[in-house]
Design a protein around this motif. Structure first.
Motif, PDB file in Angstrom:
ATOM      1  N   GLU A   1       0.828  -1.198   0.000  1.00 11.62           N
ATOM      2  CA  GLU A   1       0.000   0.000   0.000  1.00 11.62           C
ATOM      3  C   GLU A   1       0.866   1.251   0.000  1.00 11.62           C
ATOM      4  O   GLU A   1       0.586   2.225  -0.712  1.00 11.62           O
ATOM      5  N   GLU A   2       1.902   1.265   0.776  1.00 15.75           N
ATOM      6  CA  GLU A   2       2.818   2.405   0.845  1.00 15.75           C
ATOM      7  C   GLU A   2       3.524   2.599  -0.488  1.00 15.75           C
ATOM      8  O   GLU A   2       3.744   3.730  -0.933  1.00 15.75           O
ATOM      9  N   VAL A   3       3.866   1.521  -1.125  1.00 10.52           N
ATOM     10  CA  VAL A   3       4.525   1.611  -2.430  1.00 10.52           C
ATOM     11  C   VAL A   3       3.553   2.221  -3.445  1.00 10.52           C
ATOM     12  O   VAL A   3       3.930   3.080  -4.253  1.00 10.52           O
ATOM     13  N   LEU A   4       2.288   1.802  -3.419  1.00  6.20           N
ATOM     14  CA  LEU A   4       1.282   2.343  -4.331  1.00  6.20           C
ATOM     15  C   LEU A   4       1.044   3.829  -4.058  1.00  6.20           C
ATOM     16  O   LEU A   4       0.919   4.631  -4.986  1.00  6.20           O
ATOM     17  N   GLN A   5       0.986   4.222  -2.790  1.00  8.84           N
ATOM     18  CA  GLN A   5       0.809   5.631  -2.446  1.00  8.84           C
ATOM     19  C   GLN A   5       2.026   6.454  -2.888  1.00  8.84           C
ATOM     20  O   GLN A   5       1.891   7.559  -3.390  1.00  8.84           O
ATOM     21  N   GLY A   6       3.176   5.906  -2.701  1.00  8.76           N
ATOM     22  CA  GLY A   6       4.403   6.587  -3.134  1.00  8.76           C
ATOM     23  C   GLY A   6       4.433   6.736  -4.652  1.00  8.76           C
ATOM     24  O   GLY A   6       4.817   7.782  -5.183  1.00  8.76           O
ATOM     25  N   ALA A   7       4.006   5.691  -5.356  1.00  6.83           N
ATOM     26  CA  ALA A   7       3.968   5.735  -6.824  1.00  6.83           C
ATOM     27  C   ALA A   7       2.952   6.767  -7.292  1.00  6.83           C
ATOM     28  O   ALA A   7       3.200   7.528  -8.235  1.00  6.83           O
ATOM     29  N   ASP A   8       1.771   6.800  -6.644  1.00  9.07           N
ATOM     30  CA  ASP A   8       0.753   7.800  -6.997  1.00  9.07           C
ATOM     31  C   ASP A   8       1.265   9.214  -6.724  1.00  9.07           C
ATOM     32  O   ASP A   8       1.029  10.143  -7.507  1.00  9.07           O
ATOM     33  N   HIS A   9       1.955   9.368  -5.616  1.00 10.13           N
ATOM     34  CA  HIS A   9       2.526  10.683  -5.270  1.00 10.13           C
ATOM     35  C   HIS A   9       3.531  11.121  -6.345  1.00 10.13           C
ATOM     36  O   HIS A   9       3.489  12.270  -6.809  1.00 10.13           O
ATOM     37  N   TYR A  10       4.405  10.223  -6.737  1.00 11.97           N
ATOM     38  CA  TYR A  10       5.407  10.558  -7.766  1.00 11.97           C
ATOM     39  C   TYR A  10       4.735  10.812  -9.111  1.00 11.97           C
ATOM     40  O   TYR A  10       5.136  11.699  -9.860  1.00 11.97           O
ATOM     41  N   LYS A  11       3.698  10.061  -9.417  1.00 15.08           N
ATOM     42  CA  LYS A  11       2.980  10.242 -10.680  1.00 15.08           C
ATOM     43  C   LYS A  11       2.327  11.620 -10.707  1.00 15.08           C
ATOM     44  O   LYS A  11       2.419  12.348 -11.708  1.00 15.08           O
ATOM     45  N   SER A  12       1.667  12.028  -9.637  1.00 12.67           N
ATOM     46  CA  SER A  12       1.035  13.356  -9.592  1.00 12.67           C
ATOM     47  C   SER A  12       2.091  14.465  -9.606  1.00 12.67           C
ATOM     48  O   SER A  12       1.887  15.531 -10.213  1.00 12.67           O
ATOM     49  N   GLU A  13       3.204  14.223  -8.965  1.00 12.74           N
ATOM     50  CA  GLU A  13       4.290  15.210  -8.973  1.00 12.74           C
ATOM     51  C   GLU A  13       4.857  15.364 -10.382  1.00 12.74           C
ATOM     52  O   GLU A  13       5.149  16.484 -10.835  1.00 12.74           O
ATOM     53  N   ILE A  14       5.013  14.268 -11.099  1.00 16.36           N
ATOM     54  CA  ILE A  14       5.510  14.306 -12.489  1.00 16.36           C
ATOM     55  C   ILE A  14       4.518  15.067 -13.365  1.00 16.36           C
ATOM     56  O   ILE A  14       4.907  15.896 -14.198  1.00 16.36           O
ATOM     57  N   GLU A  15       3.217  14.838 -13.192  1.00 13.97           N
ATOM     58  CA  GLU A  15       2.200  15.552 -13.976  1.00 13.97           C
ATOM     59  C   GLU A  15       2.235  17.047 -13.679  1.00 13.97           C
ATOM     60  O   GLU A  15       2.138  17.883 -14.584  1.00 13.97           O
ATOM     61  N   ARG A  16       2.367  17.433 -12.415  1.00 13.39           N
ATOM     62  CA  ARG A  16       2.440  18.845 -12.033  1.00 13.39           C
ATOM     63  C   ARG A  16       3.670  19.508 -12.649  1.00 13.39           C
ATOM     64  O   ARG A  16       3.589  20.602 -13.220  1.00 13.39           O
ATOM     65  N   LEU A  17       4.806  18.848 -12.547  1.00 16.38           N
ATOM     66  CA  LEU A  17       6.044  19.404 -13.110  1.00 16.38           C
ATOM     67  C   LEU A  17       5.964  19.503 -14.637  1.00 16.38           C
ATOM     68  O   LEU A  17       6.473  20.467 -15.230  1.00 16.38           O
ATOM     69  N   THR A  18       5.314  18.533 -15.267  1.00 14.16           N
ATOM     70  CA  THR A  18       5.141  18.572 -16.725  1.00 14.16           C
ATOM     71  C   THR A  18       4.280  19.770 -17.123  1.00 14.16           C
ATOM     72  O   THR A  18       4.591  20.475 -18.097  1.00 14.16           O
ATOM     73  N   ARG A  19       3.182  20.041 -16.384  1.00  5.96           N
ATOM     74  CA  ARG A  19       2.328  21.209 -16.657  1.00  5.96           C
ATOM     75  C   ARG A  19       3.107  22.507 -16.465  1.00  5.96           C
ATOM     76  O   ARG A  19       3.033  23.418 -17.293  1.00  5.96           O
ATOM     77  N   GLU A  20       3.850  22.610 -15.391  1.00  2.54           N
ATOM     78  CA  GLU A  20       4.642  23.821 -15.139  1.00  2.54           C
ATOM     79  C   GLU A  20       5.681  24.044 -16.226  1.00  2.54           C
ATOM     80  O   GLU A  20       5.895  25.173 -16.674  1.00  2.54           O
ATOM     81  N   LEU A  21       6.318  22.949 -16.650  1.00  6.05           N
ATOM     82  CA  LEU A  21       7.308  23.059 -17.724  1.00  6.05           C
ATOM     83  C   LEU A  21       6.644  23.517 -19.011  1.00  6.05           C
ATOM     84  O   LEU A  21       7.178  24.374 -19.725  1.00  6.05           O
ATOM     85  N   SER A  22       5.486  22.982 -19.314  1.00  3.64           N
ATOM     86  CA  SER A  22       4.754  23.362 -20.524  1.00  3.64           C
ATOM     87  C   SER A  22       4.362  24.847 -20.471  1.00  3.64           C
ATOM     88  O   SER A  22       4.521  25.580 -21.456  1.00  3.64           O
ATOM     89  N   GLU A  23       3.850  25.305 -19.320  1.00  4.62           N
ATOM     90  CA  GLU A  23       3.480  26.711 -19.160  1.00  4.62           C
ATOM     91  C   GLU A  23       4.687  27.625 -19.284  1.00  4.62           C
ATOM     92  O   GLU A  23       4.641  28.668 -19.947  1.00  4.62           O
ATOM     93  N   THR A  24       5.765  27.247 -18.646  1.00  2.00           N
ATOM     94  CA  THR A  24       6.985  28.056 -18.693  1.00  2.00           C
ATOM     95  C   THR A  24       7.536  28.130 -20.116  1.00  2.00           C
ATOM     96  O   THR A  24       7.948  29.204 -20.576  1.00  2.00           O
TER      97      THR A  24
END
Length: 125
Positions: free
Chosen positions: A4-27
């Protein structure tokens, strides 16, 4: 629980990657817009520089023509008609140094008088 912790960590990293991708695209988009704006400003600057150069050349030409007109006027005024009637007559019929558009056609004497009057009103250079 470890899974469960691994899945939560993976989801956290996935959402962080999506956020960083959006910021990079905007920038990236903002940088492209800034570059396009810079090109527009540069083009406008070049256009204004060209207009300035053309106006400066026209100003220099008009300034030189004004100096020639002043010299012609001074020469004309300095000639005494009683002393040199032939020179005065020559200036009256065919002015020296005046452009042809000032002497061609009817009414050039009126224009000549207008120019004499305006030359006297001009401030010194």
């Amino acid at each position: 629980m470890a899974a469960e912790e691994v899945l939560q960590g993976a989801d956290h990293y996935k959402s962080e990657i999506e956020r960083l991708t959006r910021e990079l695209s905007e920038t990236t988009h903002e940088k492209i817009q800034a570059a396009e704006y810079g090109l527009v400003v540069l083009e406008e600057k070049l256009t204004l520089k060209q207009q300035y150069d053309e106006l400066e050349a026209e100003y220099d030409g008009l300034k030189q023509e004004l100096e020639q007109l002043k010299e012609c006027y001074i020469l004309h005024e300095s000639l005494d008609s009683s002393c040199c009637p032939s020179a005065t007559q020559m200036l009256s019929t065919q002015p020296l140094g005046l452009p042809s558009y000032l002497t061609e056609g009817a009414g050039w004497r009126d224009r000549q008088s207008d120019y004499k009057r305006s030359l006297l009103e001009l401030p010194p250079l």
